[in-house]
Design an enzyme around this catalytic site. Structure first.
Site, short mmCIF file in Angstrom:
data_model
loop_
_atom_site.label_atom_id
_atom_site.label_comp_id
_atom_site.label_asym_id
_atom_site.label_seq_id
_atom_site.Cartn_x
_atom_site.Cartn_y
_atom_site.Cartn_z
N GLU A 45 -49.05 6.76 26.41
CA GLU A 45 -48.65 7.38 27.96
C GLU A 45 -49.66 6.95 28.40
OE1 GLU A 45 -51.17 10.31 25.86
OE2 GLU A 45 -49.49 9.14 24.92
N HIS B 186 -52.11 6.44 22.11
CA HIS B 186 -51.78 7.13 23.14
C HIS B 186 -50.99 6.20 24.25
CE1 HIS B 186 -52.85 11.41 22.50
NE2 HIS B 186 -53.82 10.68 21.52
N CYS C 263 -49.52 10.28 18.38
CA CYS C 263 -50.88 10.71 17.69
C CYS C 263 -50.56 11.79 17.01
CB CYS C 263 -51.82 11.05 18.93
SG CYS C 263 -53.38 11.28 18.41
#
Length: 246
Positions: free
Chosen positions: A217, A215, A111
């Site tokens: 993660e 994102h 990001c």
């Protein structure tokens, strides 16, 4: 734990305008790295001179999400719609990124981290998608961050496409209001949103440099198999660097 590659994750502050609260990075980075058999280390904002010491601790670096990039670094004045930025964070991340590349250590920009990567190499940013981009889709999703919200087209021939079994498209999450305007020299797009926003970049010759606008993660910590694969790939790259250093 001793054999796990150590991966630094850059951090910000709990409140963007209060330097006394922090360091902070989202728990999902830690979860995704632990699940991929890495040892995460949080790297707080610090003076640029700290970059060498930070790098010596790590086999690779994730440049995490967060606030906006100071527009002075890509030659612009602040837009009325620019959000909070922390110039000190930009400076330490630029320094750390340059040293990591020079040392041959893998970096993953997520990001904001992808945007920092683009700016460091001479690219520019859209300061606010809703007001500057023609017919933008919803890039700041209203559903939980572990859920995907829009598709991206994976560009044929990219390393990212190969990692995802040469799929033509993928669904990702989306939590940003800035984006790449001019792509930095030496990079190529690896994924694009339906409205034309660049969603992933990779260096043309260095396979240890990757940036994604979404994102992964959070999707990985939620069990998404493709994003888990992305983290495993990055951790494996860092593991090979660790082996060479021993």
């Amino acid at each position: 734990m001793g054999d796990r590659p150590v991966i630094g994750v850059t951090a910000s502050f709990v409140k963007k305008t209060d330097f006394s609260l922090g360091p902070y990075t989202h728990r999902d980075y830690v979860t995704a790295l632990l699940n991929a058999d890495a040892l995460p280390v949080i790297l707080p904002i610090a003076p640029e001179e700290t970059a060498d010491a930070y790098l010596s601790l790590c086999d690779g670096i994730i440049f995490s999400g967060g606030g906006d990039v100071d527009p002075r670094f890509f030659g612009e004045s602040p837009s009325l719609y620019l959000d909070t930025f922390i110039t000190e964070r930009d400076r330490i991340e630029f320094a750390l990124m340059k040293k990591a590349v020079a040392a041959g250590k893998p970096i993953l920009g997520i990001c904001r981290g992808m945007q920092v990567l683009n700016v460091m190499y001479g690219g520019t940013l859209v300061q606010d998608l809703p007001t500057e981009w023609k017919n933008p889709l919803q890039h700041d999703q209203k559903v939980p961050r572990k859920k995907a919200s829009h598709s991206v087209r994976l560009l044929s021939g990219s390393r990212l496409s190969a990692l995802f079994d040469d799929k033509e498209s993928l669904y990702v999450n989306s939590l940003h209001h800035q984006a790449i305007k001019k792509l930095a020299a030496g990079f190529r797009s690896a994924a694009v949103a339906p409205d034309g926003v660049i969603e992933a970049i990779e260096h043309e010759t260095n396979d240890r440099i990757l940036g994604v606008q979404w994102h992964p993660e959070s999707m990985a910590s939620g069990g998404d198999p493709m994003m888990c694969r992305l983290f495993r790939h990055f951790v494996n790259q860092c593991g090979r660097v660790k082996e060479k250093m021993v």
